[in-house]
Enzyme design. Structure first.
Site, PDB file in Angstrom:
ATOM      1  N   HIS A 187     -10.046   1.157  -1.124  1.00 35.54           N
ATOM      2  CA  HIS A 187      -8.615   0.941  -0.904  1.00 35.54           C
ATOM      3  C   HIS A 187      -7.983   0.360  -2.166  1.00 35.54           C
ATOM      4  O   HIS A 187      -8.065  -0.841  -2.415  1.00 35.54           O
ATOM      5  CB  HIS A 187      -8.402  -0.010   0.273  1.00 35.54           C
ATOM      6  N   CYS A 224       0.800  -1.224   0.000  1.00 36.02           N
ATOM      7  CA  CYS A 224       0.000   0.000   0.000  1.00 36.02           C
ATOM      8  C   CYS A 224       0.835   1.279   0.000  1.00 36.02           C
ATOM      9  O   CYS A 224       0.280   2.373  -0.076  1.00 36.02           O
ATOM     10  CB  CYS A 224      -0.945   0.010   1.199  1.00 36.02           C
ATOM     11  N   PHE A 253       1.220  -3.309   4.304  1.00 38.87           N
ATOM     12  CA  PHE A 253       1.537  -4.648   4.811  1.00 38.87           C
ATOM     13  C   PHE A 253       3.063  -4.800   4.886  1.00 38.87           C
ATOM     14  O   PHE A 253       3.804  -4.325   4.018  1.00 38.87           O
ATOM     15  CB  PHE A 253       0.992  -5.723   3.865  1.00 38.87           C
ATOM     16  N   GLU A 288      -2.734   4.217  13.668  1.00 36.60           N
ATOM     17  CA  GLU A 288      -2.422   5.463  12.973  1.00 36.60           C
ATOM     18  C   GLU A 288      -2.836   6.657  13.837  1.00 36.60           C
ATOM     19  O   GLU A 288      -2.115   7.669  13.890  1.00 36.60           O
ATOM     20  CB  GLU A 288      -3.110   5.517  11.611  1.00 36.60           C
ATOM     21  N   HIS A 302      -3.964   7.246   6.126  1.00 39.57           N
ATOM     22  CA  HIS A 302      -4.060   5.965   5.413  1.00 39.57           C
ATOM     23  C   HIS A 302      -5.454   5.383   5.621  1.00 39.57           C
ATOM     24  O   HIS A 302      -6.074   4.937   4.668  1.00 39.57           O
ATOM     25  CB  HIS A 302      -2.974   5.019   5.908  1.00 39.57           C
ATOM     26  N   LYS A 320     -10.345   7.099   1.534  1.00 37.14           N
ATOM     27  CA  LYS A 320     -10.698   5.713   1.206  1.00 37.14           C
ATOM     28  C   LYS A 320     -12.168   5.429   1.505  1.00 37.14           C
ATOM     29  O   LYS A 320     -12.747   4.496   0.953  1.00 37.14           O
ATOM     30  CB  LYS A 320      -9.809   4.729   1.965  1.00 37.14           C
TER      31      LYS A 320
END
Length: 415
Positions: free
Chosen positions: A342, A173, A401, A316, A305, A337
């Protein structure tokens, strides 16, 4: 940790391009953002009988024969996977917005860094169906060329005559954000004058949905970042591409400068493939601020994010508090998002476009679907309705990830 920004050329953004589920060009995308439009819909185009997750943010109605019909150098419609079509369309829009004549006078001083977390998954799916379901003896002869993760960068580079560094990034990502940061560094350090940067994904098919289902991180209902009701993310297709130039190069040709790319930070959790830390994102944000030479209090808006997974949103939020201290509670934050889904590696490119458009219009995007905040998610996530506000410096986060964390800081266009 990265040191403060070393001497070098200033880098500016002169062009933006997107293909997203809520708009297949920048004006339509931004209109969708301002309207709080959701791109999430029921799956179409492949068998869904034994799927548990039946929604995604698919791009529907994209016609490469129309969108790319003027391409001259490359037989991209025949040779390329769908993710490369998206990348090419976004790059074409960005170059036109920049008013840039390509190839540039010295094509070896241009770069094309367009990544993909997944590469040609549409082609993979077709090839496996041909071999294992339809019992064909061979795949399509262009299968290999279509699946390569660097083929989008190569196709775009061929079309626009880029002869300098041309390659793909792949960091889940954070793919697009790494590409943007690398392009910034190449220009700052004098390697090139112009860079096409970003990422593209076309990931929504039967095999991908089965794989993501098995990981248990997809929502069956929608993408609700920072909300109590959040229960997973929603996969999306898309592409986001920026044109970066040195300030001198842009000014010499009289370009309209959209923003300055002031800071870039990156850090690895070095802990786990799927469980994020607080430290890694904190370091990436701190380094981006140090690279930009500004204080946390100078950031007016942060594009988070914000995947709508339980751990990501909470960690986050903790990282933002760690970096911004008491100012975190005054900072305008949102996850776009919630609208465009996403799009994996392409997310950082699309979100950079949203962040720059927010600066251009002094309007901070909302986080839609945020009725009741989740436990520990107690910051100002601009719930449901966007906000008119003066935006100077902004930040955009991508957290991947494997704990691959990246952060960008944009500043106002130099006068």
């Amino acid at each position: 940790m990265m040191s403060n920004s070393k001497p070098g050329r200033r880098v500016v953004v002169t062009g933006l391009g997107v293909v997203t589920p809520i708009g297949q060009n920048v004006p339509d995308f931004w209109a969708g953002i301002k309207a709080g439009k959701s791109g999430v819909s029921e799956l179409e185009g492949f068998p869904v009988d034994d799927l548990k997750i039946l929604i995604a943010a698919q791009i529907k109605g994209f016609d490469p024969k129309q969108r790319l019909k003027h391409f001259k150098r490359d037989r991209i419609i025949t040779l390329a996977d769908r993710y490369s079509w998206f990348a090419a369309a976004a790059a074409d829009e960005a170059i036109k917005m920049a008013g840039l004549e390509m190839p540039i006078a010295d094509p070896y001083r241009s770069a094309c860094i367009i990544g993909s977390g997944a590469g040609g998954l549409t082609t993979f799916e077709t090839a496996y169906r041909d071999l294992f379901i339809h019992n064909k003896r061979a795949t399509h002869p262009l299968t290999l060329l279509r699946i390569i993760g660097s083929s989008a960068a190569a196709h775009v580079g061929i079309e626009f005559g880029v002869k300098g560094p041309t390659f793909a990034t792949c960091s889940a990502c954070s793919t697009a954000t790494h590409a943007i940061g690398i392009g910034r560094d190449y220009i700052r350090d004098g390697m090139v004058d112009v860079a096409l940067v970003g990422a593209s994904e076309s990931v929504i098919n039967y095999g991908t949905m089965k794989a993501w289902q098995a990981l248990h991180v997809l929502s069956p209902e929608g993408c609700f970042p920072f909300a109590k009701k959040r229960n997973g993310t929603v996969l999306a297709d898309g592409a986001g591409v920026l044109v970066l130039e040195s300030l001198e190069h842009a000014q010499a040709r009289g370009a309209t400068i959209l923003a300055e790319l002031c800071g870039y930070g990156m850090a690895s959790d070095s802990q786990d493939m799927v469980k994020p830390t607080v430290e890694g994102p904190s370091v990436a944000m701190k380094d981006a601020l140090a690279d930009a030479g500004i204080t946390p209090e100078q950031i007016d808006y942060l594009n988070a994010h914000g995947t709508a997974t339980a751990d990501n949103d909470l960690n986050e939020t903790k990282a933002i508090k760690n970096v911004f201290g008491d100012y975190a509670y005054k900072l305008a934050i949102s996850s776009t998002k919630s609208m465009h889904g996403h799009p994996l590696g392409a997310g950082g490119g699309i979100e950079a476009v949203a962040t720059i458009m927010a600066m251009r219009e002094n309007w901070a995007p909302p986080t839609i679907g945020l009725d009741e905040p989740g436990e520990g998610c107690d910051l100002d996530y601009i719930p449901n309705v966007g906000r008119e506000m003066k935006l100077g410096y902004t930040m955009s986060n991508s957290l991947a990830f494997g704990g691959l964390n990246t952060s960008l800081v944009f500043g106002p266009a130099p006068k």
